[in-house]
Design a protein around this motif. Sequence first.
Motif, mmCIF file in Angstrom:
data_model
loop_
_atom_site.group_PDB
_atom_site.id
_atom_site.type_symbol
_atom_site.label_atom_id
_atom_site.label_comp_id
_atom_site.label_asym_id
_atom_site.label_seq_id
_atom_site.Cartn_x
_atom_site.Cartn_y
_atom_site.Cartn_z
ATOM 1 N N LEU A 24 -0.475 -7.531 13.151
ATOM 2 C CA LEU A 24 -0.209 -6.099 13.252
ATOM 3 C C LEU A 24 0.527 -5.793 14.548
ATOM 4 N N ILE A 201 -2.755 2.345 7.528
ATOM 5 C CA ILE A 201 -3.003 0.936 7.233
ATOM 6 C C ILE A 201 -4.278 0.841 6.403
ATOM 7 N N ILE A 208 -4.459 -6.870 5.664
ATOM 8 C CA ILE A 208 -3.793 -5.583 5.526
ATOM 9 C C ILE A 208 -3.085 -5.575 4.178
ATOM 10 N N ASP A 211 0.643 -0.706 4.451
ATOM 11 C CA ASP A 211 1.011 -0.257 5.789
ATOM 12 C C ASP A 211 2.273 0.596 5.659
#
Length: 239
Positions: A24, A201, A208, A211
């Motif tokens: 991220l 997110i 994840i 996003d």
Amino acid sequence: MMVLSISDLHFQYNDKVVFEDLSLEIYEGEKIGLLGANGSGKTTLFLSICGLLTLDKGNIFLFNKKIEKGMFYPEIGLIFQNPDDQLFCLKVRDDIIFGAENLSLSSEEIEERLKDVLSTTGVEHLLNRFSHELSGGEKCMVAIASVLIMEPKLILYDEPSANLDLRARRRLINFLKSSEQTMIIASHDLELIREVCDRTIVLSQGKIVADGDPITIMGDRALMEENCLEVPVSLRANL
């Protein structure tokens, strides 16, 4: 400017994999909504960013400086879900200035910062109150003030609207919308996320899975239901 970089994060608690190769990047000024079902790892991610957990794999960098477990990073502010876990002094004033005092600031600078955060959070009238006598909404804003006085560059909000009445919740939303700090807000309050955040997110099973734009993501019924979430009421009319 990149504020936070997380790469290949892996964390396992007993037999449960919380994160699996999670990566991220967060940039200055972003307001990010972090969504996920209970147990998806939102709070664990916050604790990892703060350097409170030993990672099995991966790295976290704050302004290109590696986060190490057990180190104190005043550039990061964490707002607990329950302000009673954050406020422990007798008086509001002492709770707010506690962090600044531990930064070895001069009394003059502490007073100047105190003046600024009181104005920003609107809790001037609470300064001489006993912390344990405050309402839930008042405690929430005092907890935020106690973090802002340390002038963090990244603020992590863990369910900030939990247990707030409607008026206190609206006051919080207005504050978050006007704030210029880079922030990540973990919350089940999807309407708050829709109003405040410019990026969303979704965490699920250690990864994840989405996003991007909050309205696009939260308006995706299939995506939300697949991750044990619901489309916010304000977006359902568009489906």
